[in-house]
Every structure is written in structure tokens, then in C-alpha cells.
Scaffold this active site. Structure first.
Site, PDB file in Angstrom:
ATOM      1  N   HIS A 258       1.071  -1.497  -0.286  1.00 14.79           N
ATOM      2  CA  HIS A 258      -0.120  -0.208  -0.363  1.00 14.79           C
ATOM      3  C   HIS A 258       0.904   1.116   0.061  1.00 14.79           C
ATOM      4  CE1 HIS A 258      -4.159  -1.672   1.637  1.00 14.79           C
ATOM      5  NE2 HIS A 258      -3.680  -2.313   0.869  1.00 14.79           N
TER       6      HIS A 258
ATOM      7  N   PRO B 178      -3.176  -0.838  19.015  1.00  8.80           N
ATOM      8  CA  PRO B 178      -3.053  -1.084  17.519  1.00  8.80           C
ATOM      9  C   PRO B 178      -3.223   0.306  16.835  1.00  8.80           C
ATOM     10  CG  PRO B 178      -5.348  -1.437  18.322  1.00  8.80           C
ATOM     11  CD  PRO B 178      -4.414  -1.222  19.573  1.00  8.80           C
TER      12      PRO B 178
ATOM     13  N   LYS C   7       1.891  -1.083  14.794  1.00 12.06           N
ATOM     14  CA  LYS C   7       3.390  -0.880  15.389  1.00 12.06           C
ATOM     15  C   LYS C   7       3.817  -1.940  16.068  1.00 12.06           C
ATOM     16  CE  LYS C   7       4.903   2.943  12.740  1.00 12.06           C
ATOM     17  NZ  LYS C   7       5.112   2.053  11.617  1.00 12.06           N
TER      18      LYS C   7
ATOM     19  N   TYR D 132      -8.364   5.141   8.634  1.00 13.39           N
ATOM     20  CA  TYR D 132      -8.800   5.509   9.999  1.00 13.39           C
ATOM     21  C   TYR D 132      -9.600   6.627  10.241  1.00 13.39           C
ATOM     22  CZ  TYR D 132      -4.119   2.792  10.345  1.00 13.39           C
ATOM     23  OH  TYR D 132      -3.012   1.705  10.663  1.00 13.39           O
TER      24      TYR D 132
ATOM     25  N   TYR E  63       4.403   6.000  10.238  1.00 11.81           N
ATOM     26  CA  TYR E  63       4.170   4.847   9.826  1.00 11.81           C
ATOM     27  C   TYR E  63       4.399   3.949   9.216  1.00 11.81           C
ATOM     28  CZ  TYR E  63      -0.749   2.379   9.446  1.00 11.81           C
ATOM     29  OH  TYR E  63      -1.441   1.667   8.664  1.00 11.81           O
TER      30      TYR E  63
HETATM   31  P1  RFL Z   1       2.772 -12.891  21.027  1.00 15.09           P
HETATM   32  O1  RFL Z   1       2.075 -12.950  19.396  1.00 15.09           O
HETATM   33  O2  RFL Z   1       2.127 -12.226  22.322  1.00 15.09           O
HETATM   34  O3  RFL Z   1       3.694 -14.322  21.112  1.00 15.09           O
HETATM   35  C1  RFL Z   1       4.344 -14.845  22.773  1.00 15.09           C
HETATM   36  C2  RFL Z   1       4.198 -16.510  22.306  1.00 15.09           C
HETATM   37  O4  RFL Z   1       5.110 -16.468  23.376  1.00 15.09           O
HETATM   38  C3  RFL Z   1       3.635 -17.863  24.084  1.00 15.09           C
HETATM   39  N1  RFL Z   1       4.307 -18.010  25.716  1.00 15.09           N
HETATM   40  C4  RFL Z   1       4.663 -18.356  26.099  1.00 15.09           C
HETATM   41  N2  RFL Z   1       5.269 -19.392  25.866  1.00 15.09           N
HETATM   42  C5  RFL Z   1       6.398 -20.078  26.775  1.00 15.09           C
HETATM   43  N3  RFL Z   1       6.418 -19.608  27.930  1.00 15.09           N
HETATM   44  C6  RFL Z   1       5.224 -19.165  28.396  1.00 15.09           C
HETATM   45  N4  RFL Z   1       5.618 -19.281  29.779  1.00 15.09           N
HETATM   46  C7  RFL Z   1       4.833 -17.939  27.549  1.00 15.09           C
HETATM   47  N5  RFL Z   1       3.978 -17.265  27.680  1.00 15.09           N
HETATM   48  C8  RFL Z   1       3.309 -16.978  26.769  1.00 15.09           C
HETATM   49  C9  RFL Z   1       2.462 -17.420  23.842  1.00 15.09           C
HETATM   50  O5  RFL Z   1       1.616 -18.550  23.606  1.00 15.09           O
HETATM   51  C10 RFL Z   1       2.878 -16.513  22.166  1.00 15.09           C
HETATM   52  O6  RFL Z   1       2.571 -17.781  21.508  1.00 15.09           O
HETATM   53  O7  RFL Z   1       3.990 -11.809  21.114  1.00 15.09           O
HETATM   54  P2  RFL Z   1       5.083 -11.241  20.165  1.00 15.09           P
HETATM   55  O8  RFL Z   1       5.779 -12.922  19.003  1.00 15.09           O
HETATM   56  O9  RFL Z   1       6.412 -10.481  20.301  1.00 15.09           O
HETATM   57  O10 RFL Z   1       4.243 -10.706  18.565  1.00 15.09           O
HETATM   58  C11 RFL Z   1       3.881  -9.057  19.124  1.00 15.09           C
HETATM   59  C12 RFL Z   1       2.620  -9.265  18.153  1.00 15.09           C
HETATM   60  O11 RFL Z   1       1.821 -10.226  18.230  1.00 15.09           O
HETATM   61  C13 RFL Z   1       1.708  -8.016  18.337  1.00 15.09           C
HETATM   62  O12 RFL Z   1       3.097  -7.120  18.961  1.00 15.09           O
HETATM   63  C14 RFL Z   1       0.653  -7.735  17.468  1.00 15.09           C
HETATM   64  O13 RFL Z   1      -0.288  -8.743  17.074  1.00 15.09           O
HETATM   65  C15 RFL Z   1      -0.158  -6.786  18.071  1.00 15.09           C
HETATM   66  N6  RFL Z   1      -0.789  -5.782  16.544  1.00 15.09           N
HETATM   67  C16 RFL Z   1      -0.571  -5.847  15.946  1.00 15.09           C
HETATM   68  N7  RFL Z   1       0.817  -5.108  15.397  1.00 15.09           N
HETATM   69  C17 RFL Z   1       1.159  -4.107  14.259  1.00 15.09           C
HETATM   70  O14 RFL Z   1       1.993  -4.427  14.120  1.00 15.09           O
HETATM   71  N8  RFL Z   1       0.247  -3.733  13.309  1.00 15.09           N
HETATM   72  C18 RFL Z   1      -1.487  -4.172  13.413  1.00 15.09           C
HETATM   73  O15 RFL Z   1      -1.625  -4.026  12.239  1.00 15.09           O
HETATM   74  C19 RFL Z   1      -0.997  -5.142  14.654  1.00 15.09           C
HETATM   75  N9  RFL Z   1      -2.483  -4.935  15.036  1.00 15.09           N
HETATM   76  C20 RFL Z   1      -1.553  -6.384  17.292  1.00 15.09           C
HETATM   77  C21 RFL Z   1      -3.218  -5.391  15.732  1.00 15.09           C
HETATM   78  C22 RFL Z   1      -2.518  -6.752  17.752  1.00 15.09           C
HETATM   79  C23 RFL Z   1      -4.067  -7.081  18.422  1.00 15.09           C
HETATM   80  N10 RFL Z   1      -4.232  -7.579  19.452  1.00 15.09           N
HETATM   81  C24 RFL Z   1      -5.670  -8.589  20.035  1.00 15.09           C
HETATM   82  C25 RFL Z   1      -3.434  -7.313  20.752  1.00 15.09           C
HETATM   83  C26 RFL Z   1      -4.308  -5.718  15.868  1.00 15.09           C
HETATM   84  C27 RFL Z   1      -4.844  -6.917  17.109  1.00 15.09           C
HETATM   85  C28 RFL Z   1      -6.545  -6.614  17.219  1.00 15.09           C
HETATM   86  C1  PHB Z   2      -5.522  -4.813  10.382  1.00 15.61           C
HETATM   87  O1  PHB Z   2      -5.661  -4.819   9.858  1.00 15.61           O
HETATM   88  O2  PHB Z   2      -5.330  -5.805  12.219  1.00 15.61           O
HETATM   89  C2  PHB Z   2      -4.707  -3.827  11.872  1.00 15.61           C
HETATM   90  C3  PHB Z   2      -4.098  -2.754  10.800  1.00 15.61           C
HETATM   91  C4  PHB Z   2      -3.913  -1.387  11.038  1.00 15.61           C
HETATM   92  C5  PHB Z   2      -4.001  -0.853  12.604  1.00 15.61           C
HETATM   93  C6  PHB Z   2      -4.242  -1.969  13.498  1.00 15.61           C
HETATM   94  C7  PHB Z   2      -4.979  -3.196  13.055  1.00 15.61           C
HETATM   95  O3  PHB Z   2      -3.042   0.229  12.924  1.00 15.61           O
END
Ligand code: RFL
Ligand code: PHB
Length: 389
Positions: free
Chosen positions: A72, A292, A296, A200, A384
């Protein structure tokens, strides 16, 4: 068991670190609390900075992303009926990749399988030991058996609720946090996305985000009070609230349909320092959480992994520990900038329950400034699409 780097957590941070280290001939063992199916069922991030894309390419896990992902060159911000396009391409000569975190994780698991990696699932009772010595070890339980993993370094990639951060003594840890008074209710629906790029949308009724996964899979969010439960939100109620927050000029384009996933995520900014203690280095959500709004979270996890993998490779390949010594400080400096951006974008676009008439005026002026100032747009686009390393 013995390895060079023990990695706690098999989410995107842990798997990517393992892949990069293994590519450099460094041995790893990944310990993951959940099953692989569980990890792959979590719907999360959708937008990757180009630096993240390049890192996945370096790791050799980008083939499917380049085929199926969507680059994008801009995104939209709206405030009631005003719509503003931020043109990444022209403003900062950059872009982002829309490709789901679930798919990134799947690609990483496949690459780890192909490389013969040791990724142990369903482990419990993980305890990190002797972190201040040159021979730390991890104890854990797998299939009812108590096991011990000896290593030289430990990477804590176990997310916000993991054990790694908590292994640093409370007297050493400093934590900074802001909890926002709302969450995001997100749905996935098998419908064509509202627009070619993300929107957004800020409005008097609250915030909404129109995102996507592919040509027939949309990811939409609305800001909801923290007290709301998923059960309070029928699909009809979601579509009404979502439509209401879009600029009226584009409401007619929206295609609605049944949701295939629905969840609420609270919003918080959190960072803990130091990100490194003895032989333990924290990566990703284990050390920091961002709302979110700026997309980031996953990108910061990748950014930490980039610093840590390069530092560990310098340590093992060239016996040069200097980059490893400064890992915590290097990673944290970039984290703080992304936290500032996510916090600012959250303030710009959401309705806070306690906003005064003055706050509302300033928020509107912030949007107005952004729409009139190319410099302000450059700043948004630069943040961004990803700050330099
Ligand atoms: P994770 O993905 O939480 O993975 C951590 C892993 O560790 C395991 N774990 C353990 N394993 C062994 N022993 C233990 N005691 C443990 N405790 C936990 C867990 O089961 C898991 O598998 O962390 P990681 O790898 O640092 O990754 C981070 C990302 O997942 C997170 O920052 C993003 O998903 C955040 N996020 C977004 N980030 C973006 O860059 N762009 C986005 O568009 C974006 N949208 C979002 C998001 C997060 C969201 N939610 C639900 C929090 C949208 C949403 C809705
Ligand atoms: C998503 O597609 O889940 C998403 C995209 C942009 C954001 C957060 C979540 O800033």
C-alpha cells in the site's frame, strides 16, 4: 538438552529470531506454551513496515508474502466527513505491506520445519535460571516430564503475559504504562474491503478502522467502551456503528456480511526497562505494548529481533559482544519513538469519555493542521511506514 540460544515463546518474534539465528549457524530451541494450531488461530496484526518486509526477506520467508500480500502506497484518515489521503510514496518514498500476522507466523513455522528447528509446543512451568552467569538454563515441563535446557543466552519472546519479563527482579524493572478508557471491537468478514487502502476514521461517534486481509476478506474495527462484551455486539449492531463513523461520501460503498470472527482488545501503552538483564534479552510484546492505532506491535517485535539477531550473530561469529551489550538500549530507543507515534495517533483519532470542549477543539485543530501541512503529513508517513534503524 543443550543449545546456544533458548527462545521462550513461539509467536512471530520467537520464530523469526530462531530462523535468523539458524540461518547464521547458531543453534536454538523454541519453547512455546500453546499448540501450533492455537498460535495460528490468533487474528492480529495486518500491516507491516517495509523494514519488517525486508527482514522477512533476509530470513528467507518472504515468497508467499510477495505473492499474496498487498503493498500500500498510502492510507486515509478521516474526521467526520473530511477525508485526507496520506501519500507514503510521494511524501517519503516508502510503503507498507498488508499481509496478516497469522500468515507471517505460518510462513515462519514452515521455514522452521524445513530448517529442522526444535520448536517444542505445549510446554509449561517455564523457569529461567542463573541469568547473571555465563551458563544460564531453563527448566520446563513437557508431556508430564521435567526437562532442563542449558544455553548461553535466553531470548524472552513470550508476549505480555509471559514469564521472561517477570524473571528480572522487581527492584531492577521500571514499568511505564497508560491504559486507555476504551477497546477495539474487531470483526473479520468475507466481503470486499471498503477501499483499496486502509481508512482510519474519527467521528463524533468514536473511532473506526477499515482494514483488510485480501480481495474478499475485510478486517473492521470500532472503538467500544471497556465495559462492553462481544455478546453485546450483534453483527447488525456492529455494521450500524461502523457505518455511522465513516465519512458519508463512502458509506454507500460498504458491503456488509456475516462476521466470521469477533473479538475485543483493550488498548494500552506499556514499556518496561531494561530490555536486557544478564544473559536474558526481551523482544516484542514481552517488553512493550502499543495501542494498535499506529500498526506498530508486530513491527516493533520485528525491530527488536533485528537488533538482537545481529548482536548475537556478531557475538558468535566474530566473538564481538559490543552489540549485545548495547542491545537493550538500542532496541528501546526505537521502541519509545514508535510508542510516541501510536499514542499520538490514538489521541488524534479516538473519542475519550472525559474530553472537554477545549480538548475537542484541539483534536479538530490537530486534524486540520495535518490536512494543511505537508510537513505534518511527512512526519505521519515517516512514522507509519517505519523509522530508520
Ligand atoms: P506474541 O504474538 O504474543 O507471542 C508470544 C508467544 O509466547 C507464548 N508464551 C509462552 N511460551 C512459553 N512459556 C510461557 N510462559 C509463555 N507465555 C507466553 C505465547 O503463547 C505466544 O505464542 O508476541 P510477539 O511474538 O512479541 O509478537 C507481538 C505481536 O503479536 C503483537 O505486537 C501484534 O499482534 C500487535 N498488533 C499489531 N501489530 C502491528 O504491527 N500491526 C497491526 O496492524 C497490529 N494490529 C495487534 C493488532 C494486536 C491486536 N491484539 C489482539 C492485541 C491488532 C490487534 C487487535
Ligand atoms: C489490522 O488489519 O488488523 C490492522 C491494521 C492497521 C492497524 C491495526 C490493525 O493500525
Amino acid at each position: 538438552m543443550k543449545t546456544q540460544v533458548a527462545i521462550i515463546g513461539g509467536g512471530p518474534a520467537g520464530l523469526l529470531l530462531s530462523q535468523l539465528l539458524m540461518n547464521a549457524g547458531i543453534s536454538t530451541v523454541v519453547l512455546e506454551r500453546q499448540s501450533r494450531e492455537h498460535v495460528l488461530s490468533r487474528i492480529r496484526a495486518g500491516v507491516m513496515e517495509w523494514g519488517t518486509v525486508e527482514l522477512l526477506k533476509t530470513a528467507g520467508v518472504s515468497d508467499r508474502m510477495f505473492k499474496e500480500g498487498f503493498p500500500h502506497e498510502g492510507c486515509y484518515l478521516s474526521s467526520n466527513d473530511r477525508m485526507l489521503r496520506i501519500d507514503f510514496e510521494h511524501l517519503v518514498d516508502s510503503r507498507v505491506m498488508v499481509y496478516g500476522q497469522t500468515e507471517v507466523t505460518r510462513d515462519l513455522y514452515n521455514a522452521q520445519d524445513a530448517a529442522g528447528a526444535t520448536v517444542l509446543h505445549n510446554v509449561s512451568d517455564v523457569v529461567l535460571n542463573d541469568l547473571q552467569t555465563s551458563s544460564p538454563y531453563v527448566t520446563f515441563t513437557k508431556d508430564g516430564q521435567a526437562l532442563r535446557l542449558e544455553c548461553e543466552y535466553i531470548a524472552g519472546c513470550d508476549g505480555f503475559h509471559g514469564v521472561s519479563r517477570k524473571s528480572i527482579p522487581a527492584s531492577v524493572l521500571k514499568e511505564y504504562e497508560k491504559v486507555y478508557p476504551f477497546g477495539w471491537l474487531g470483526i473479520l468478514s468475507e466481503t470486499p474491503p471498503l477501499e483499496d487502502e486502509l481508512i482510519y476514521a474519527s467521528s463524533d461517534r468514536g473511532f473506526a478502522l477499515a482494514s483488510m486481509r485480501n480481495a474478499n476478506l475485510s478486517r473492521y474495527y470500532v472503538q467500544v467502551p471497556l465495559t462492553d462484551k462481544v455478546e453485546d455486539w450483534s453483527d447488525d449492531r456492529f455494521w450500524d456503528a461502523f457505518t455511522d463513523r465513516l465519512p458519508s461520501t463512502i458509506r454507500g460503498q460498504l458491503v456488509t456480511g456475516p462476521s466470521i470472527e469477533k473479538s475485543i482488545a483493550p488498548l494500552r501503552s506499556f514499556v518496561s526497562e531494561p530490555m536486557q538483564w544478564g544473559r536474558l534479552s526481551l523482544c516484542g510484546d514481552a517488553a512493550h505494548i502499543v495501542p494498535p492505532t499506529g500498526a506498530k506491535g508486530l513491527n516493533l517485535a520485528a525491530s527488536d529481533v533485528r537488533y538482537l539477531s545481529q548482536a548475537l550473530i556478531a557475538r558468535f561469529a566474530d566473538n564481538d559482544p559490543t552489540r549485545l551489550d548495547s542491545y537493550g538500549a538500542d532496541a528501546l530507543a526505537r521502541v519509545k519513538l514508535a510508542m510516541r507515534f501510536s499514542w499520538w495517533m490514538t489521541l488524534l483519532l479516538h473519542r475519550f469519555p472525559d474530553m472537554s470542549a477545549f480538548d475537542l477543539q484541539m483534536q479538530a485543530a490537530d486534524f486540520d493542521y495535518l490536512s494543511k501541512s505537508r510537513n505534518a503529513q511527512i512526519s505521519l508517513a515517516e512514522n507509519y511506514t517505519g523509522l530508520p534503524f
